[in-house]
Every structure is written in C-alpha cells, then in structure tokens.
Design an enzyme around this catalytic site. Structure first.
Site, short mmCIF file in Angstrom:
data_model
loop_
_atom_site.label_atom_id
_atom_site.label_comp_id
_atom_site.label_asym_id
_atom_site.label_seq_id
_atom_site.Cartn_x
_atom_site.Cartn_y
_atom_site.Cartn_z
N SER A 89 8.90 -18.02 19.11
CA SER A 89 8.58 -16.59 19.12
C SER A 89 9.06 -15.89 20.39
O SER A 89 8.87 -14.68 20.54
CB SER A 89 7.07 -16.39 18.98
OG SER A 89 6.39 -16.82 20.14
N THR A 201 4.70 -13.83 20.57
CA THR A 201 5.11 -13.14 21.80
C THR A 201 4.35 -13.82 22.92
O THR A 201 3.34 -14.48 22.66
CB THR A 201 4.69 -11.65 21.72
OG1 THR A 201 5.45 -11.00 20.70
CG2 THR A 201 4.89 -10.90 23.02
N THR A 219 9.45 -11.44 24.07
CA THR A 219 9.38 -11.90 22.68
C THR A 219 10.76 -11.95 22.04
O THR A 219 11.69 -11.28 22.50
CB THR A 219 8.51 -10.92 21.86
OG1 THR A 219 8.25 -11.47 20.57
CG2 THR A 219 9.17 -9.57 21.68
N ARG A 229 16.12 -3.68 15.34
CA ARG A 229 14.69 -3.33 15.34
C ARG A 229 14.09 -3.65 16.72
O ARG A 229 14.31 -4.73 17.26
CB ARG A 229 13.96 -4.12 14.25
CG ARG A 229 12.45 -3.88 14.20
CD ARG A 229 11.68 -4.95 14.96
NE ARG A 229 10.24 -4.84 14.75
CZ ARG A 229 9.34 -5.54 15.46
NH1 ARG A 229 9.75 -6.39 16.38
NH2 ARG A 229 8.07 -5.40 15.23
N VAL A 230 13.35 -2.72 17.26
CA VAL A 230 12.68 -2.95 18.53
C VAL A 230 11.18 -2.87 18.29
O VAL A 230 10.69 -1.93 17.66
CB VAL A 230 13.12 -1.88 19.57
CG1 VAL A 230 12.29 -1.98 20.83
CG2 VAL A 230 14.60 -2.06 19.90
N GLY A 231 10.47 -3.87 18.77
CA GLY A 231 9.01 -3.88 18.60
C GLY A 231 8.30 -3.23 19.77
O GLY A 231 8.88 -2.43 20.52
N ASP A 232 7.05 -3.59 19.92
CA ASP A 232 6.23 -3.00 20.99
C ASP A 232 6.45 -3.70 22.33
O ASP A 232 6.17 -3.11 23.38
CB ASP A 232 4.75 -3.11 20.62
CG ASP A 232 4.32 -4.56 20.39
OD1 ASP A 232 5.13 -5.35 19.88
OD2 ASP A 232 3.17 -4.90 20.73
N THR A 252 0.14 -8.80 21.62
CA THR A 252 0.98 -9.59 20.72
C THR A 252 0.59 -9.21 19.29
O THR A 252 -0.53 -8.76 19.06
CB THR A 252 0.79 -11.11 20.91
OG1 THR A 252 -0.58 -11.42 20.64
CG2 THR A 252 1.09 -11.55 22.34
N GLY A 253 1.50 -9.42 18.36
CA GLY A 253 1.19 -9.10 16.97
C GLY A 253 2.03 -7.94 16.47
O GLY A 253 3.04 -7.59 17.09
N GLY A 255 4.05 -5.16 16.04
CA GLY A 255 4.49 -4.17 17.02
C GLY A 255 4.45 -2.74 16.50
O GLY A 255 4.15 -1.81 17.25
N1 ASP Z 1 4.75 -7.84 18.99
C1 ASP Z 1 5.94 -8.50 18.55
C2 ASP Z 1 6.83 -7.49 17.89
O1 ASP Z 1 6.34 -6.71 17.11
C3 ASP Z 1 5.75 -9.63 17.60
C4 ASP Z 1 4.53 -10.49 17.80
O2 ASP Z 1 3.93 -10.49 18.84
O3 ASP Z 1 4.17 -11.19 16.87
O4 ASP Z 1 8.01 -7.56 18.10
#
Ligand code: ASP
Length: 347
Positions: A89, A201, A219, A229-232, A252-253, A255
């Site tokens: 991850s 992450t 991450t 694609r850009v996450g959080d 984490t999780g 985004g």
């Molecule tokens: N937060 C991360 C994202 O959305 C992924 C994750 O932490 O599971 O890119």
C-alpha cells in the site's frame, strides 16, 4: 520567561468560563467553536502511526532521542515501509493503477516552521516522502504532480527504479481478470479474492520534548485507480495537517471521503477547541457519515460502506485514533513502549 513556562498551558479566563458552561450544557462542544485552548508542553516524545507503522514509530523515536528534528524522524520512520516490497500500500511494491503503473502520493508538514511539501502521482521513486520534503525545502511551492514531480525528483538526484514488484503485478493481473466477464482477460475463479480493491497508507506524527510537531503521510493510493487519480494522502489538510500550537492529524482509508471533509484539518481544529484526540477523530468520522448519501457508498442509511481512519497527536502528548468500522490497531511509541493501541470506532 523560560520556553517551558512560556508555552505552559494558558487557558484564558474567558475560555474556562465558556468551557464550563458548554460542558454543563450536555457535551455541546460546538459552543466552544470560537474558543482556543492552549496546551502545555509535556516534555514527552511521542510517535503515532497507522497500524503498519510499528517500525516507523520505533525508528522515529530512536532519532528523536538523538535530537533529530521531528520531521526528519517521521520521514525516516515511514521510509522503512516505503522501501519494503511486502507492504503493498506504500512506496516500492505498492499496488499499481489500472494500467499497471505504480503512482505514489505523499505530503510532509513541519510544525515549527509551518511549511509543507507534497507530491502526487509520482512514478519511479521509492520514497515519495523524501521528494515531498525536497519540495518543501527547495521550492516555493507546496505540491508537485505527475511528470513535473518526477522531473523535480530527478533534478534532486533521486534514483529512478521500477516500483512494480511481481507480487503487485500478479495482484493487478487478478484484478484485470475479474473486471468483466465480457472482456478479453481470462477470469481465474481460484483468485477471486484479488478482485477486491485493497487500500492502505502510512502516516506518522511526531512530537518532541520541546513541543515541536511534524508529520508525514505516504501511499500508493487506491489500488488500480484511474491513472492520475490523486487521493487525500498528498493533500495538506486532508491526509495530514500539523499546527505546532495544537497538534497533528493524519488519515488512511477512502481518500475521496476525506478530501470532501478536509479531515485532518478538522481534527486539528477540534483539538484546538479542546477535544481529546480520539474524540476529535471520531467527530470527523461522524461528519463523513452524515454527508455520505450516495447509495453506492452506503451499507445502510447513514452508514458508509468504506473504511477510513484518523490518527491524532496533541501538543501535550495525548494521542488517539478513530476508525469508521470496528477497532483499528495503530502504532504508538510513547518514549517507553512501542506497541499497537486500539482506536475508537464509529460503527
Ligand atoms: N487514503 C489513500 C487514498 O485514498 C488510500 C488508503 O489509505 O487506503 O489514496
């Protein structure tokens, strides 16, 4: 006046009066919205990380004990996981995008100087957190993305490498094979589990004995995402936020849900108004749950079907975390013990 006493807890008379009134008004934290609580410097060193961060907190603590700056300590901690091919991850070995290309996101924030740096959709560099650090140190910008981030990394002397391990490539192939019964990729019944969209992450927040705070989040993002694609995780205020007067938060999780809520920033603002770290995290999960209305994202009305966790560390050394579904383990080194702790949870 000594530094310690200058930074010692100063709760203004007005805040105390209001706080008392609000607490007696059945936990109405919102009544404190314009109030700020200031926090005592505890003299403690603390490192907080996500569940995959036990080695990161150990390394960060070791460095803080040697007097290394909090940001350098946090980044050195997560570098262990970025370079580990077995964590799919983060960094090297991270699961790729839908084209089979690993694209990494990271941001760093240094509390004492209130500076930050970030990179998104960065390819070929094992340690995006180090590139984010260079963005902070060597440019007037906060966030570089894609090709520009890669060119910057090259200019900074980072080595380019293929980040796609065989394990991650096989997982990507399983995902492709399970995409559709009508495409040309053969479905392997025995490998159904690979069709899931794994996420993950690492975040690491560090506080030293002087009350200095920094953080990093890094991450490979959502597995098999649309390229670009850009996450959080590289978004200051979502995947990470640090305010040296208050504390730090990371996430984490999912985004997308976090970006919509500016989660880490809200966690820090909650702490600024007096919430304990775990509660401050839980409050953001409640906001996310309330605002999740699309049926594809719900398992029941008001109940999101996705995972997301917030982690928080306050200037006075208190820490906490909250997870959307069930207890999540997260890593904490409190200067004496490096161990997993259990988060609060909303559902
Ligand atoms: N937060 C991360 C994202 O959305 C992924 C994750 O932490 O599971 O890119």
């Amino acid at each position: 006046m000594s530094n310690l006493s200058r930074m010692a807890e100063r709760i203004s008379r007005r805040t105390l009066l209001k706080a008392g009134a609000a607490v007696s008004a059945a936990g109405a934290w919102s009544a404190l919205s314009s109030q700020e609580v200031t926090f005592r410097v505890s003299g403690k060193r603390i490192a907080v990380s996500s569940g995959n961060g036990l080695r990161a907190t150990a390394r960060a603590m070791e460095l803080m004990e040697q007097g290394v700056d909090t940001l350098e300590a946090a980044i050195s901690g997560v570098n262990i996981v970025e370079e580990d091919p077995n964590d799919t991850s983060v960094g090297y070995g991270g699961l790729p995008n839908e084209r089979g290309v690993v694209q990494l996101d990271s941001c760093v924030m240094h509390g004492p100087t209130y500076r930050a740096g970030a990179v998104a959709a960065l390819e070929n560099i094992k340690t995006p957190s180090r590139v984010a650090q260079k963005v902070m140190e060597r440019t007037d910008h906060v966030l570089l993305v894609g090709q520009g981030a890669l060119e910057f990394a090259r200019a900074m002397g980072f080595k380019e490498e293929n980040l796609l391990t065989d394990r991650a490539r096989e997982a990507w192939l399983r995902w492709k094979a399970n995409l559709s019964l009508e495409d040309d990729w053969l479905n392997d019944e025995e490998r159904q589990a690979g069709a899931k969209r794994p996420t993950g992450t690492i975040t690491c927040l560090c506080l030293n004995e002087k009350g200095e705070i920094s953080g990093v989040t890094t991450t490979s993002g959502l597995a098999f995402k649309i390229p670009g694609r850009v996450g959080d995780s590289p978004i200051i205020g979502a995947g990470l936020y640090v305010d040296n007067d208050v504390g730090a938060a990371g996430s984490t999780g999912r985004g997308e849900a976090n970006i919509l809520e500016s989660g880490a920033r809200i966690v820090v603002e909650n702490m600024r108004r007096g919430m304990e770290p775990g509660e401050a995290c839980l409050d953001v999960l409640k906001r996310i749950a309330r605002r999740t209305v699309e049926s594809r994202l719900l398992s029941a009305p008001g109940k999101p079907n996705f995972g997301i966790t917030f982690y928080a560390l306050r200037k006075d050394g208190l820490y906490g975390a909250a997870n959307m579904h069930g207890v999540a383990r997260y890593a904490v080194h409190d200067g004496e013990r490096n161990a997993h702790r259990e988060s609060l949870h909303l559902f």
